[in-house]
Motif scaffolding. Structure first.
Motif, PDB file in Angstrom:
ATOM      1  N   ASN A 162      25.881  49.446  38.956  1.00  9.50           N
ATOM      2  CA  ASN A 162      24.738  48.727  38.396  1.00  9.50           C
ATOM      3  C   ASN A 162      23.580  48.549  39.369  1.00  9.50           C
ATOM      4  OD1 ASN A 162      23.030  46.735  37.345  1.00  9.50           O
ATOM      5  ND2 ASN A 162      24.432  45.103  38.024  1.00  9.50           N
ATOM      6  N   GLY A 202      34.415  44.333  36.726  1.00 16.33           N
ATOM      7  CA  GLY A 202      33.959  45.608  36.152  1.00 16.33           C
ATOM      8  C   GLY A 202      33.826  46.684  37.219  1.00 16.33           C
ATOM      9  N   ASP A 203      33.260  46.328  38.344  1.00 16.21           N
ATOM     10  CA  ASP A 203      33.060  47.299  39.434  1.00 16.21           C
ATOM     11  C   ASP A 203      34.398  47.689  40.052  1.00 16.21           C
ATOM     12  OD1 ASP A 203      30.224  46.819  39.177  1.00 16.21           O
ATOM     13  OD2 ASP A 203      30.675  44.898  40.110  1.00 16.21           O
ATOM     14  N   THR A 217      34.035  37.655  38.885  1.00 11.79           N
ATOM     15  CA  THR A 217      32.938  38.468  39.427  1.00 11.79           C
ATOM     16  C   THR A 217      33.482  39.752  40.045  1.00 11.79           C
ATOM     17  OG1 THR A 217      31.856  36.409  40.001  1.00 11.79           O
ATOM     18  CG2 THR A 217      30.896  38.420  40.912  1.00 11.79           C
ATOM     19  N   GLY A 218      32.850  40.854  39.692  1.00 13.71           N
ATOM     20  CA  GLY A 218      33.226  42.135  40.293  1.00 13.71           C
ATOM     21  C   GLY A 218      34.358  42.833  39.575  1.00 13.71           C
ATOM     22  N   PHE A 248      32.603  45.914  45.634  1.00 11.82           N
ATOM     23  CA  PHE A 248      33.838  45.802  44.852  1.00 11.82           C
ATOM     24  C   PHE A 248      34.389  47.190  44.520  1.00 11.82           C
ATOM     25  CE2 PHE A 248      32.079  41.546  43.738  1.00 11.82           C
ATOM     26  CZ  PHE A 248      33.194  40.779  44.041  1.00 11.82           C
ATOM     27  N   SER A 256      25.001  47.961  44.754  1.00  8.59           N
ATOM     28  CA  SER A 256      24.561  46.830  45.574  1.00  8.59           C
ATOM     29  C   SER A 256      25.677  46.328  46.494  1.00  8.59           C
ATOM     30  CB  SER A 256      24.082  45.673  44.671  1.00  8.59           C
ATOM     31  OG  SER A 256      25.100  45.244  43.796  1.00  8.59           O
ATOM     32  N   ARG A 302      29.331  34.263  31.478  1.00  5.32           N
ATOM     33  CA  ARG A 302      28.631  33.844  32.685  1.00  5.32           C
ATOM     34  C   ARG A 302      27.131  33.932  32.481  1.00  5.32           C
ATOM     35  NH1 ARG A 302      29.962  38.779  36.589  1.00  5.32           N
ATOM     36  NH2 ARG A 302      28.378  40.200  35.830  1.00  5.32           N
ATOM     37  N   PHE A 316      20.375  41.309  49.509  1.00  5.59           N
ATOM     38  CA  PHE A 316      20.319  40.965  48.072  1.00  5.59           C
ATOM     39  C   PHE A 316      21.243  39.764  47.792  1.00  5.59           C
ATOM     40  CE2 PHE A 316      22.420  41.636  43.889  1.00  5.59           C
ATOM     41  CZ  PHE A 316      21.306  41.643  43.055  1.00  5.59           C
ATOM     42  N   ALA A 368      26.078  42.728  48.467  1.00  7.68           N
ATOM     43  CA  ALA A 368      25.341  41.493  48.191  1.00  7.68           C
ATOM     44  C   ALA A 368      25.989  40.238  48.766  1.00  7.68           C
ATOM     45  CB  ALA A 368      25.245  41.331  46.676  1.00  7.68           C
ATOM     46  N   GLY A 410      29.663  39.984  47.904  1.00 13.65           N
ATOM     47  CA  GLY A 410      29.816  40.582  46.584  1.00 13.65           C
ATOM     48  C   GLY A 410      29.032  41.879  46.525  1.00 13.65           C
ATOM     49  N   GLY A 411      28.635  42.244  45.319  1.00 10.32           N
ATOM     50  CA  GLY A 411      27.860  43.477  45.132  1.00 10.32           C
ATOM     51  C   GLY A 411      28.673  44.532  44.405  1.00 10.32           C
ATOM     52  N   TRP A 448      22.747  37.240  44.587  1.00 10.79           N
ATOM     53  CA  TRP A 448      22.896  36.976  43.151  1.00 10.79           C
ATOM     54  C   TRP A 448      23.684  35.685  42.966  1.00 10.79           C
ATOM     55  CZ3 TRP A 448      27.531  36.848  40.257  1.00 10.79           C
ATOM     56  CH2 TRP A 448      27.358  36.768  38.867  1.00 10.79           C
ATOM     57  N   ASP A 499      26.840  36.672  47.031  1.00 12.29           N
ATOM     58  CA  ASP A 499      26.937  36.050  45.707  1.00 12.29           C
ATOM     59  C   ASP A 499      27.170  34.549  45.865  1.00 12.29           C
ATOM     60  OD1 ASP A 499      26.786  38.537  44.496  1.00 12.29           O
ATOM     61  OD2 ASP A 499      28.909  38.630  43.957  1.00 12.29           O
TER      62      ASP A 499
HETATM   63  P1  AMP Z   1      30.491  42.528  37.651  1.00 15.57           P
HETATM   64  O1  AMP Z   1      31.130  41.174  37.654  1.00 15.57           O
HETATM   65  O2  AMP Z   1      31.484  43.665  37.811  1.00 15.57           O
HETATM   66  O3  AMP Z   1      29.548  42.747  36.509  1.00 15.57           O
HETATM   67  O4  AMP Z   1      29.567  42.638  38.963  1.00 15.57           O
HETATM   68  C1  AMP Z   1      29.126  41.536  39.686  1.00 15.57           C
HETATM   69  C2  AMP Z   1      28.351  41.996  40.909  1.00 15.57           C
HETATM   70  O5  AMP Z   1      27.114  42.621  40.526  1.00 15.57           O
HETATM   71  C3  AMP Z   1      27.993  40.810  41.795  1.00 15.57           C
HETATM   72  O6  AMP Z   1      28.767  40.859  42.979  1.00 15.57           O
HETATM   73  C4  AMP Z   1      26.489  40.948  42.054  1.00 15.57           C
HETATM   74  O7  AMP Z   1      26.169  40.898  43.422  1.00 15.57           O
HETATM   75  C5  AMP Z   1      26.107  42.296  41.463  1.00 15.57           C
HETATM   76  N1  AMP Z   1      24.827  42.234  40.744  1.00 15.57           N
HETATM   77  C6  AMP Z   1      24.427  41.265  39.866  1.00 15.57           C
HETATM   78  N2  AMP Z   1      23.167  41.541  39.387  1.00 15.57           N
HETATM   79  C7  AMP Z   1      22.787  42.710  39.976  1.00 15.57           C
HETATM   80  C8  AMP Z   1      21.600  43.530  39.894  1.00 15.57           C
HETATM   81  N3  AMP Z   1      20.552  43.193  39.118  1.00 15.57           N
HETATM   82  N4  AMP Z   1      21.563  44.674  40.632  1.00 15.57           N
HETATM   83  C9  AMP Z   1      22.615  45.028  41.406  1.00 15.57           C
HETATM   84  N5  AMP Z   1      23.751  44.301  41.534  1.00 15.57           N
HETATM   85  C10 AMP Z   1      23.848  43.162  40.833  1.00 15.57           C
END
Ligand code: AMP
Length: 300
Positions: A123, A234-235, A231-232, A31, A8, A92, A79, A10, A26-27, A81, A12
């Protein structure tokens, strides 16, 4: 080698106990690609609406991210979030998810990406992740990430993807949810029996554990004093990890260990500011300096 990331891109909205940030960038793909761009030139597959800021697209291009797989839907909305962190930044709550252009998105791998050496399914809906396998020619390494939402709502689809991939990034809660096992070591081993040959288990402020059929490897997390926005993380971890492997071009147990350190290094930076802000000032020499700090931390 070459790395392709599907996920994604996004807006946020982030709430922490002190600050609220409305519709920042975000997304999962954003990241991950930004972190990987410190090591290689990743290609992305994602979708945004016409409301997505051209200056962010320019920033991604400046970081030499290949945007041939980024679809901009005319008149569409990106998108969105929204998440809230409590006093403990490890916890969170998702407040809302507006799929918008994601609703009808069917990721299409551009012809130029079909021979990717490393494919990362960040994800997104596991049904979409599964479909992507049909579009690529046998990558050297396939990796994926997911979230609790899909583990609960689409367990069958998720298991099908897990059986096909080589490497799974997950946190402790996700591994426990999938396997139903509380003990993390047993849960990790059970997960390997489902399909992936490597499990990278992220334990937030406690570091990361890598499970493979014949070895277990662990590192501590960077001792961060301030966590502004997790946020982000993990990515970003996945981006540093896979970007490094793509750069060295060898997927060996030794390089996987180093990749875990680079993943942790990149994640430790991104939490220092909101959204992708930290990437705007982060220099390759900062990355290398922190890698050396990790080395010292783990030497005894
Ligand atoms: P993380 O903190 O690494 O788990 O990832 C956070 C990112 O995941 C945020 O920037 C969101 O935009 C994105 N995100 C949250 N929910 C979803 C979803 N259902 N599908 C795709 N991306 C998502």
């Amino acid at each position: 080698m070459s790395l392709v990331i599907v996920g994604s891109v996004a807006f946020d909205t982030i709430e922490t106990p002190l600050v609220r940030k409305e519709k920042i960038i975000g997304g999962s793909c954003t990241f991950c690609a930004l972190a990987a761009s410190y090591f290689t030139r990743p290609g992305i597959v994602a979708v945004v609406g016409e409301d997505f800021p051209p200056e962010t697209i320019a920033f991604l291009k400046k970081r030499r991210i290949d945007l041939r797989g980024l679809k901009i839907v005319p008149g569409g909305k990106t998108f969105h979030w929204q998440g809230r962190y409590g006093e403990d930044p490890n916890h969170r709550t998702t407040i809302r998810t507006d799929l918008n252009v994601f609703q009808d998105f069917r990721p299409e791998i551009p012809a130029a990406y079909k021979k990717a050496d490393i494919l990362f399914l960040a994800n997104i809906d596991p049904d979409l992740q599964e479909n992507i396998f049909l579009q690529v020619e046998k990558p050297k390494l396939t990796a994926m990430d997911t979230i609790g939402l899909w583990i609960e709502s689409k367990p069958e689809a998720l298991l099908r993807v897990l059986r096909k991939i080589d490497l799974f990034f997950a946190n402790d809660e996700e591994v426990r949810m999938i396997t139903g096992e509380r003990n993390l070591i047993k849960a990790g081993q059970r997960l390997l029996s489902i399909g992936p040959s490597v499990l990278v288990l992220k334990k937030g402020e406690h570091g990361a554990l890598v499970f493979s059929r014949d070895a277990l490897f662990g590192i501590v997390a960077y001792p961060a004093e301030t966590v502004v926005d997790p946020t982000g993380a993990g990515d970003t971890f996945a981006g540093g990890f896979l970007g490094y492997l793509d750069q060295v071009g060898r997927i060996t147990p030794r390089e996987i260990r180093r990749a875990v350190v680079y993943g942790s290094v990149m994640a430790s930076f991104i939490i220092e500011d909101f959204g992708i802000e930290r990437f705007k000032t982060l220099k390759p020499r900062d990355v290398q300096a922190r890698y050396e700090v990790f080395k010292k931390l783990a030497t005894f």
